[in-house]
Write an enzyme that holds these catalytic residues in place. Structure first.
Site, PDB file in Angstrom:
ATOM      1  N   GLU A 290      -4.767   7.885  -2.599  1.00 43.37           N
ATOM      2  CA  GLU A 290      -5.150   6.594  -2.175  1.00 43.37           C
ATOM      3  C   GLU A 290      -5.580   5.714  -3.364  1.00 43.37           C
ATOM      4  OE1 GLU A 290      -5.075   6.216   1.196  1.00 43.37           O
ATOM      5  OE2 GLU A 290      -6.098   4.283   1.454  1.00 43.37           O
TER       6      GLU A 290
ATOM      7  N   HIS B 251       0.629  -1.215   0.104  1.00 36.57           N
ATOM      8  CA  HIS B 251      -0.025  -0.019   0.035  1.00 36.57           C
ATOM      9  C   HIS B 251       0.785   1.112  -0.076  1.00 36.57           C
ATOM     10  CE1 HIS B 251      -3.663   2.507   1.276  1.00 36.57           C
ATOM     11  NE2 HIS B 251      -2.626   2.914   1.895  1.00 36.57           N
ATOM     12  N   GLU B 252       1.850   1.273   0.988  1.00 35.42           N
ATOM     13  CA  GLU B 252       2.705   2.508   0.951  1.00 35.42           C
ATOM     14  C   GLU B 252       3.386   2.509  -0.274  1.00 35.42           C
ATOM     15  OE1 GLU B 252       1.955   4.661   3.086  1.00 35.42           O
ATOM     16  OE2 GLU B 252       0.700   3.274   4.374  1.00 35.42           O
TER      17      GLU B 252
ATOM     18  N   HIS C 212       1.648   4.666  -2.881  1.00 31.32           N
ATOM     19  CA  HIS C 212       1.787   6.092  -2.364  1.00 31.32           C
ATOM     20  C   HIS C 212       3.338   6.709  -2.817  1.00 31.32           C
ATOM     21  CE1 HIS C 212      -1.839   6.840  -0.019  1.00 31.32           C
ATOM     22  NE2 HIS C 212      -1.705   6.070   0.737  1.00 31.32           N
TER      23      HIS C 212
END
Lengths: 497, 497
Positions: B298, B268-269, B272
Site C-alpha cells: 500500500e 494507485h493500482e 501496486h
C-alpha cells in the site's frame, strides 16, 4: 430431476475426479486468457504453470487408487451415465499410460522447435528449414501409434485419439464415396458458371465496431446467453472454450474486409458453444459433461455455419442489420449476400476455401498423413505429392510452399490424424440437416429467427447425451444410422445446381 | 547475473514448490477473470474449481517431505535470498497448519452466509440482519487468534497475518502519534477554509472512452508496459494482480462523473503493479518474488496516488490531455485540477474520503476491531461505538447504518486485522517521499514526465528485495529507520497549510 450417478463406486470416482476437473477448468481458463488477453511476455511464466498443471493432472489420473476404482467399476452393473463415466476415464487412463515420460518430453521438445522452424520456413517460403523437423515428427507419430497400439494400421491409433472408435478404413470409405460424387459435381459447378467464383463484397472494408454489432445481433437472435453463460471475444484464430456448462466462450476476428469471414466464424463457433451449453446440467464436474469427439463437435459448428449461416433465409434475415451498420450495403441486396456467402472457388489455402472445395483439402492431407504413417513416405517427398494431389483434385498447382505444404501449423504441432475430423463434421452437419427436416421446417425457422426448435432438436438428439456414448453409438441414437457422405452431396446439389 | 539460489536443499525446495506456484498462478488468473470477464452464472463452477485448487495447494504445502525440507533448511548456512525463501515458506506452513480443517470449513460457510446477510442488511439499512453474523465472525476471529497464538493480545495474531512482524502496540503507537498531530491539523484546515471542501469538477460527466484514453496516456508516461507485461481492464472494484513478474494487471472503473476517481485509482493500482514488475527476475517461481506485505504494498500505491497523482506538477502535466478529451475542461485551469484532486471534506464513507481524513476512518476501525478481540465487545454495541468515534474524530455522526458500520464488506468476509495496513501504507508513502527527496528533485521529475529516476529509486530501495526481508527489516534496509507518522503529518502541513 433424478440423480444420474447412483452407484457408490462411481460416486467415489467422481469425488476423486473433481480435482482433475478443477485442474482442467484452470487449464482452460489459462489457455483462453493466453489467446485473448495475455501480455506478450507473460508467455514464459504461463507456459511453466501450464506444464506443471498438466503433469499434476496426469499424476492424479494415474494414481493407483484411482485407476483401481475405474477398473473395479468396469465389472459393476451400472446405468448408462455411469458406464459413460467409466468408458471415458478408462480411455483417458489408457491413452495417458501409453506414453513413457521420456517420449512425452521428446514430443514436447521436438514440436516446440518444429513450430519455430515451421514459422521460419513459412516466412521465407523455404521448405528445407522445416523438412528435417517434419521427418522427426513423422517418426514420433509412428512411435506414438506403436505405444497406443492398433489392429490394422498405425494411422488407426492416431485417428482414434481424436475420433473415438473411427478407423482409417471408415475415413477412406467416406472419402472414396465423397470424391466419386463431389469431384464431378465441383467440375460441373465451375463449368456452368452460375455459382460465382468471386464477389465484389469480398473487397468491401469495415470497422471492427460495425461488425461487432452485427455479430452480437446475430448471437442475440440465436439466443446465445452473452454475459450470463458466455462471451464473445477477439483472438487471432477463432475458437470455443468451456469452463463447465455455465461458462462457454467463443472468439472471432475482424480482418477489416471480407465480412463474411467474421460472421461465419462467429456462427461456426456458436455451433461449438451451443453443444457445450446444452449439456445435461446433472453431468457437471463429471467427465461426460461435454462434446464427445472432434468430429461430432465439428458437425455442430458446421451445421450453424453451412446449413444456417449460408442459407438464403439467413442472408435475408441479416440484411437489415448489415445495412444498418455497413454503409456500402446500400448497394447490395439480400441475394448478393447469399451469393457472396456461397462463392465456390478452388483456392490453395484450406482456411480460405469454400464449402465444396474444403473437403478436398482435407482428403489430400488425410492421404498424405496415411502415407507418412503406413508407407514410409519421407518429408522430402511430400511437397511434390501435395502439389500433384492438389492439381488432380482442384486443378490448381501451388507455385510456392506457403501455398502448399507449409500452410498449416498442425504437423509442426505434432498433430497427425486430426484433419479427417473436419470432414467428418462437415458431412455429418448435412446428414443432421436432412434428418431435422423430417421434423422441422428448418428454412422457415431461420427466416423468422425462431431458432429455438432447431436448438431443441440438436439438444434432444445430440447435445444432452454429452459423452455418454462413443461417436458411432451416439449417431445410432440420434439419427439411427452411420455417417453417410451422400447427404452432403445431396446438399451441395440442392444448393449449387 | 549470478544465480541467487545455490544451496542444494533450497533448490530442492524450489523444485517442489513449483507446483504450488503453478496452482497459485492459476488461482490468480481465475480470480482476475472472475472480476473482469466471467459471465454471471460461471460463478458456480468457478467456485468449485477454486475451492479444489486451494485444498490442493494446501496439501502440497503441508506434505511431510516438503515441511521436513523446509525444517532442515532452517539450520543450514544460507545466503539472504535462500533465508528469505525459508522464512516465507516456514511462515506459510505455520499459518496453514494452525487451522484445523473443521475450522476452515466453518469459516468459509459462515463468511459466505455473512456476506449475503451483509448485502441484505446494507440494502435495507437494517443492522439487525447482520448483527448475529458479526457476532459469529468475532467469535471465529478470536478462535483464529488462539489457533495462531500470540504473545500480548489476540489482535496481534490477526494483524501479523497481513503485516508480518507488526504488533498491535506498533499500530496503536502509530495511530496515537498520528491522531495527536493530525486531528488539530484537520480542524485547522477546515476552519481556515483555504482548502476546498468540494469542487465543481466533481459533478462534470464523462464518457468511458474519454477517460480510458486519459488513463492510457498517463500509464504510458509512467512507462507501464501495456501489452508487453501488463494490462488495464475494468472491474467493479479496482485491483492489481500478478501472474508472475512478467504479467501484472491492473483494473480501474468508470463511474461517468468525478473523473479524479478513475485517474487516482489507476495511478494507485499502477503503484501496486510497479512493485511486482520491478521484482528481481531471478526470483521468478520462488516464494520471494512479490511484495512482502500489504502495508509495504500500500505504501507503493499510495506513493503514486498521493505523492505523484495529487501533486501540482501532475495536475499541470495531465491538464492538456484532459482538455483534449474532456470538452468541459476548457473552463478549468491546471490549478483547478490540483485543488479538485486535493479537496478535504469529512465524509461518512471511507472509500470516498480524502487523504487527510482517510486515516481517521482506519483508526476507528482498528480501535473497534481491537475491542472486539480483546475486550469482549459484541456486535450490538458496535454501531453506537462507531458513531461516537466518528463524531469525535470527524465531527459528523452517521444517520444510517449504511453510512456507518455497514459500509465495508471486510468484516463480512471475516477479514479482521487488515485495515491498519491501509494506514501503514499511507504513512510510509510520505516517509519514502522525504527520503527520496534527499536524492531526487521529485517534483521536477513529475513536471517533466521523467518517471524513470523515481521508479529506479523505488526499485533500488524496495522492489528489488521482493520478500527477502520481513517488512520492518526491509524498512531498515531501504531508509534506515522505522515507520514514523511524523513524515505524513509534515506532508499534510506542507500541502495544506
Amino acid at each position: 430431476m433424478e440423480e444420474v450417478f447412483q452407484n457408490e463406486t462411481v460416486k467415489e470416482i467422481l469425488t476423486k475426479y473433481r480435482r482433475i476437473w478443477a485442474i482442467g477448468h484452470a487449464q482452460s481458463v489459462l489457455g483462453w486468457d493466453m489467446e485473448v488477453n495475455m501480455p506478450k511476455e507473460g508467455i514464459l511464466e504461463r507456459s511453466v504453470a501450464r506444464g506443471e498443471l498438466s503433469v499434476l493432472s496426469q499424476e492424479f489420473l494415474l494414481k493407483p487408487e484411482f485407476v483401481e476404482l475405474v477398473e473395479k467399476a468396469k465389472d459393476l452393473e451400472l446405468n448408462e451415465y455411469e458406464r459413460g463415466v467409466v468408458r471415458v476415464l478408462d480411455r483417458e487412463i489408457r491413452i495417458s499410460k501409453s506414453f513413457p515420460p521420456e517420449f512425452l518430453r521428446e514430443m514436447s521438445e521436438v514440436t516446440s522447435q518444429a513450430t519455430k522452424a515451421w514459422e521460419e520456413a513459412k516466412k521465407s517460403d523455404d521448405f528445407s528449414k522445416f523438412e528435417p523437423w517434419l521427418d522427426r515428427i513423422i517418426d514420433l507419430a509412428k512411435r506414438a501409434a506403436d505405444y497406443l497400439g492398433y489392429e490394422d494400421e498405425p494411422y488407426d491409433a492416431l485417428l482414434d485419439m481424436f475420433e473415438e472408435g473411427t478407423t482409417t478404413k471408415d475415413v477412406e470409405r467416406m472419402f472414396e464415396g465423397l470424391e466419386k460424387e463431389l469431384k464431378p459435381l465441383l467440375d460441373r459447378i465451375l463449368e456452368e458458371g452460375k455459382v460465382p467464383q468471386s464477389h465484389p463484397l469480398e473487397k468491401e472494408r469495415y470497422e471492427k465496431d460495425q461488425m461487432e454489432r452485427v455479430n452480437l445481433w446475430i448471437l442475440e437472435k440465436f439466443g446465445f446467453p452473452l454475459g450470463v453463460r458466455s462471451r464473445l471475444d477477439v483472438s487471432a484464430h477463432p475458437f470455443t472454450t468451456e469452463f463447465g456448462i455455465r461458462d462457454v466462450r467463443i472468439t472471432t476476428r475482424y480482418e477489416g474486409y471480407d465480412f463474411r469471414r467474421t460472421i461465419l466464424s462467429t456462427v461456426h463457433e456458436f455451433g461449438h458453444a451451443l453443444y457445450e451449453l446444452q449439456q445435461d446440467e446433472r453431468f457437471a464436474f463429471s467427465p461426460i459433461a461435454g462434446g464427445v469427439s472432434l468430429g461430432i463437435h465439428e458437425s455442430q459448428s458446421r451445421f450453424w455455419e453451412n446449413i444456417v449461416g449460408r442459407s438464403r433465409e439467413f442472408a435475408e434475415l441479416i440484411h437489415p442489420v448489415l445495412r444498418e451498420n455497413l454503409p456500402f450495403m446500400a448497394n447490395y441486396t439480400p441475394e448478393d449476400v447469399y451469393s457472396y456467402f456461397n462463392v465456390v472457388r478452388p483456392d490453395f489455402i484450406r482456411t480460405e476455401s469454400d464449402v465444396v472445395t474444403y473437403n478436398f483439402h482435407i482428403l489430400l492431407r488425410f492421404r498424405l498423413e496415411r502415407m507418412m504413417l503406413n508407407e514410409g513416405v519421407k518429408a522430402k517427398d511430400l511437397p511434390e505429392l501435395w502439389n500433384d494431389e492438389m492439381e488432380r483434385l482442384l486443378g490448381i498447382r501451388p507455385k510456392s510452399y506457403v501455398d502448399g505444404i507449409l500452410q498449416d501449423i498442425h504437423w509442426a504441432h505434432g498433430t497427425i490424424g486430426y484433419f479427417p475430423t473436419y470432414s467428418i463434421g462437415t458431412l455429418l452437419s448435412a446428414q443432421f440437416y436432412y434428418h431435422m427436416k423430417k421434423d422441422l421446417n428448418v428454412e422457415e425457422h431461420i427466416a423468422s429467427a425462431d431458432f429455438e426448435p432447431i436448438k431443441a432438436w440438436l439438444r434432444e438428439r445430440i447435445h444432452r447425451y454429452g459423452s455418454i456414448y462413443p461417436p458411432k453409438e451416439l449417431l445410432k441414437k440420434a439419427i439411427g444410422e452411420e455417417l453417410n457422405p451422400d447427404y452432403f452431396v445431396r446438399w451441395v446439389k440442392e444448393r449449387y445446381l
